[in-house]
Design a protein around this motif. Sequence first.
Motif, PDB file in Angstrom:
ATOM      1  N   HIS A  75       1.001  -1.754  -0.376  1.00 49.09           N
ATOM      2  CA  HIS A  75      -0.256   0.280   0.221  1.00 49.09           C
ATOM      3  C   HIS A  75       0.995   0.748  -0.203  1.00 49.09           C
ATOM      4  CE1 HIS A  75      -3.075  -2.123   1.050  1.00 49.09           C
ATOM      5  NE2 HIS A  75      -2.457  -3.226   2.333  1.00 49.09           N
ATOM      6  N   SER A  76       0.248   2.277  -0.607  1.00 49.76           N
ATOM      7  CA  SER A  76       1.134   3.078  -0.430  1.00 49.76           C
ATOM      8  C   SER A  76       0.305   4.168  -1.400  1.00 49.76           C
ATOM      9  CB  SER A  76       2.616   3.189  -1.760  1.00 49.76           C
ATOM     10  OG  SER A  76       1.840   3.478  -3.179  1.00 49.76           O
ATOM     11  N   GLU A  77       1.142   5.779  -1.235  1.00 49.62           N
ATOM     12  CA  GLU A  77       0.168   6.735  -1.604  1.00 49.62           C
ATOM     13  C   GLU A  77       1.060   8.166  -0.968  1.00 49.62           C
ATOM     14  OE1 GLU A  77      -1.862   9.353   1.670  1.00 49.62           O
ATOM     15  OE2 GLU A  77      -2.179   7.076   2.713  1.00 49.62           O
ATOM     16  N   GLY A  78       0.164   9.526  -2.234  1.00 52.04           N
ATOM     17  CA  GLY A  78       1.860  10.146  -2.364  1.00 52.04           C
ATOM     18  C   GLY A  78       0.591  10.788  -3.403  1.00 52.04           C
ATOM     19  N   THR A  79       0.807  12.081  -4.406  1.00 54.15           N
ATOM     20  CA  THR A  79       0.902  12.756  -5.087  1.00 54.15           C
ATOM     21  C   THR A  79       1.258  12.922  -6.910  1.00 54.15           C
ATOM     22  OG1 THR A  79       1.328  14.800  -3.290  1.00 54.15           O
ATOM     23  CG2 THR A  79       1.400  15.713  -5.327  1.00 54.15           C
ATOM     24  N   LEU A  80       0.220  13.369  -7.189  1.00 54.11           N
ATOM     25  CA  LEU A  80       0.893  12.629  -8.948  1.00 54.11           C
ATOM     26  C   LEU A  80       0.430  14.519  -9.692  1.00 54.11           C
ATOM     27  CD1 LEU A  80      -1.602  10.112  -8.764  1.00 54.11           C
ATOM     28  CD2 LEU A  80       0.704   9.934  -9.601  1.00 54.11           C
ATOM     29  N   ARG A  81       1.581  14.410 -10.345  1.00 56.16           N
ATOM     30  CA  ARG A  81       1.500  15.914 -11.111  1.00 56.16           C
ATOM     31  C   ARG A  81       1.423  15.917 -12.664  1.00 56.16           C
ATOM     32  NH1 ARG A  81       4.876  17.676  -7.222  1.00 56.16           N
ATOM     33  NH2 ARG A  81       3.926  19.067  -5.372  1.00 56.16           N
ATOM     34  N   PHE A  82       0.743  16.426 -13.639  1.00 59.88           N
ATOM     35  CA  PHE A  82       1.548  17.076 -14.588  1.00 59.88           C
ATOM     36  C   PHE A  82       1.150  17.773 -15.708  1.00 59.88           C
ATOM     37  CE2 PHE A  82      -0.230  17.531 -19.513  1.00 59.88           C
ATOM     38  CZ  PHE A  82       0.074  17.348 -20.111  1.00 59.88           C
ATOM     39  N   ILE A  83       2.405  17.915 -15.813  1.00 57.99           N
ATOM     40  CA  ILE A  83       2.838  19.386 -16.541  1.00 57.99           C
ATOM     41  C   ILE A  83       2.991  20.036 -17.978  1.00 57.99           C
ATOM     42  CG2 ILE A  83       4.429  22.109 -16.198  1.00 57.99           C
ATOM     43  CD1 ILE A  83       5.240  20.158 -13.210  1.00 57.99           C
ATOM     44  N   PRO A  84       2.366  20.786 -18.234  1.00 61.48           N
ATOM     45  CA  PRO A  84       3.126  20.156 -19.992  1.00 61.48           C
ATOM     46  C   PRO A  84       3.396  20.802 -20.539  1.00 61.48           C
ATOM     47  CG  PRO A  84       1.478  22.120 -19.972  1.00 61.48           C
ATOM     48  CD  PRO A  84       1.263  21.487 -18.203  1.00 61.48           C
ATOM     49  N   PRO A  95       4.450   4.195   2.535  1.00 59.70           N
ATOM     50  CA  PRO A  95       4.955   4.201   2.725  1.00 59.70           C
ATOM     51  C   PRO A  95       7.028   4.636   3.206  1.00 59.70           C
ATOM     52  CG  PRO A  95       5.107   2.314   2.374  1.00 59.70           C
ATOM     53  CD  PRO A  95       4.011   2.877   1.130  1.00 59.70           C
ATOM     54  N   VAL A  96       7.367   4.354   2.141  1.00 56.50           N
ATOM     55  CA  VAL A  96       8.905   5.589   2.000  1.00 56.50           C
ATOM     56  C   VAL A  96       8.689   6.696   0.468  1.00 56.50           C
ATOM     57  CG1 VAL A  96      10.979   4.616   1.204  1.00 56.50           C
ATOM     58  CG2 VAL A  96       9.769   2.641   1.751  1.00 56.50           C
ATOM     59  N   GLN A  97       9.453   7.449   1.153  1.00 57.42           N
ATOM     60  CA  GLN A  97       9.535   8.578  -0.365  1.00 57.42           C
ATOM     61  C   GLN A  97       9.972   7.857  -1.297  1.00 57.42           C
ATOM     62  OE1 GLN A  97      10.432  11.741   1.572  1.00 57.42           O
ATOM     63  NE2 GLN A  97       9.336  11.926   2.598  1.00 57.42           N
ATOM     64  N   ASP A  98      10.018   7.865  -2.314  1.00 59.31           N
ATOM     65  CA  ASP A  98       9.610   8.351  -4.056  1.00 59.31           C
ATOM     66  C   ASP A  98       9.826   9.139  -3.982  1.00 59.31           C
ATOM     67  OD1 ASP A  98      11.645   5.451  -3.310  1.00 59.31           O
ATOM     68  OD2 ASP A  98       9.793   4.117  -3.108  1.00 59.31           O
ATOM     69  N   SER A  99      10.340   9.345  -5.491  1.00 67.11           N
ATOM     70  CA  SER A  99       9.778   9.707  -6.721  1.00 67.11           C
ATOM     71  C   SER A  99      10.165   9.331  -8.312  1.00 67.11           C
ATOM     72  CB  SER A  99      10.295  10.919  -6.955  1.00 67.11           C
ATOM     73  OG  SER A  99      12.420  10.990  -7.503  1.00 67.11           O
ATOM     74  N   PHE A 100       8.842   9.719  -9.088  1.00 71.38           N
ATOM     75  CA  PHE A 100       9.412   9.283 -10.103  1.00 71.38           C
ATOM     76  C   PHE A 100       8.891  10.177 -11.717  1.00 71.38           C
ATOM     77  CE2 PHE A 100       9.042   6.918 -14.475  1.00 71.38           C
ATOM     78  CZ  PHE A 100       9.601   6.004 -14.634  1.00 71.38           C
ATOM     79  N   ILE A 101       9.905  10.483 -12.356  1.00 72.82           N
ATOM     80  CA  ILE A 101       9.578  12.017 -13.228  1.00 72.82           C
ATOM     81  C   ILE A 101       9.896  11.562 -14.142  1.00 72.82           C
ATOM     82  CG2 ILE A 101      10.226  14.497 -12.929  1.00 72.82           C
ATOM     83  CD1 ILE A 101      10.897  14.659 -10.772  1.00 72.82           C
ATOM     84  N   MET A 102       9.203  12.059 -15.192  1.00 73.76           N
ATOM     85  CA  MET A 102       9.239  11.808 -16.399  1.00 73.76           C
ATOM     86  C   MET A 102       9.350  13.114 -17.533  1.00 73.76           C
ATOM     87  SD  MET A 102       7.617   8.805 -19.143  1.00 73.76           S
ATOM     88  CE  MET A 102       5.842   9.594 -19.093  1.00 73.76           C
ATOM     89  N   GLN A 103      10.334  13.429 -17.977  1.00 74.98           N
ATOM     90  CA  GLN A 103      10.502  14.889 -19.546  1.00 74.98           C
ATOM     91  C   GLN A 103      11.204  13.431 -20.662  1.00 74.98           C
ATOM     92  OE1 GLN A 103      10.833  17.756 -17.368  1.00 74.98           O
ATOM     93  NE2 GLN A 103      10.075  19.906 -19.180  1.00 74.98           N
ATOM     94  N   GLY A 104       9.608  14.610 -21.680  1.00 75.57           N
ATOM     95  CA  GLY A 104      10.433  13.748 -23.487  1.00 75.57           C
ATOM     96  C   GLY A 104      11.235  12.690 -23.236  1.00 75.57           C
ATOM     97  N   ASP A 105      12.562  12.444 -23.736  1.00 68.37           N
ATOM     98  CA  ASP A 105      12.709  10.874 -23.165  1.00 68.37           C
ATOM     99  C   ASP A 105      13.713  10.529 -22.257  1.00 68.37           C
ATOM    100  OD1 ASP A 105      12.959   8.775 -25.575  1.00 68.37           O
ATOM    101  OD2 ASP A 105      15.649   9.237 -25.134  1.00 68.37           O
TER     102      ASP A 105
END
Length: 207
Positions: A75-84, A95-105
């Motif tokens: 189980h996890s929770e957090g925040t999601l964003r889309f920035i054009p 339960p753990v702080q992670d990040s996954f960011i995608m932009q371009g390739d």
Amino acid sequence: MKCLPLFLLVLPLFWREAQADTAAMSPPVASAITSPTAEEEALAVNILHHIGLVSQRENHFTETRQLHALKVPLHSEGTLRFIPPDRVEKLTLTPVQDSFIMQGDTAWLRHGQTPARAVPLHMSPALQVMAATIRGPLQGDVALLQQYYTLSATGDMGRWTLTMTPRTHDTGQIVRLVQIQGRNNSLDSLHLVLANGDVTDTAITSP
């Protein structure tokens, strides 16, 4: 801001698929869903068109993953964003702080306080499917999604279910089923089944 498309929630799952040896993966299980009617295809296109009209999005997510390798769900929770035009962020808070960011390739992965790792999306078919699965709905790009998926939908614009099933064998080696429920241009829940049978169920709420 409007609800964020839920495909962002499953980026780490696609990432694990990309790291696996594709040749060693189990063959995809045939979908029980029959070919969509013209009306179901038209509704899917209309839904994606309306989703793509919304530019910037931010929401809270809660997620449950059922993985074959584990005896209990994650189980996890957090925040999601889309920035054009194409930046997407999944920031897991517990339960753990992670990040996954995608932009371009490029995608950047970070776990805890470790330095972020940059990964080119073109490095594997799994990551290319991931990028298309995310950006297709965000940008309303039906043609991009149809390279990988057969699209269908039931209901109406007030409340609908959008179903995406693999169109090609290669896509079926990664994803078995993507099913999203929503209203108008907002998305409420996601049911994702990977080719290996791992399942992710996600809910979206206002920030």
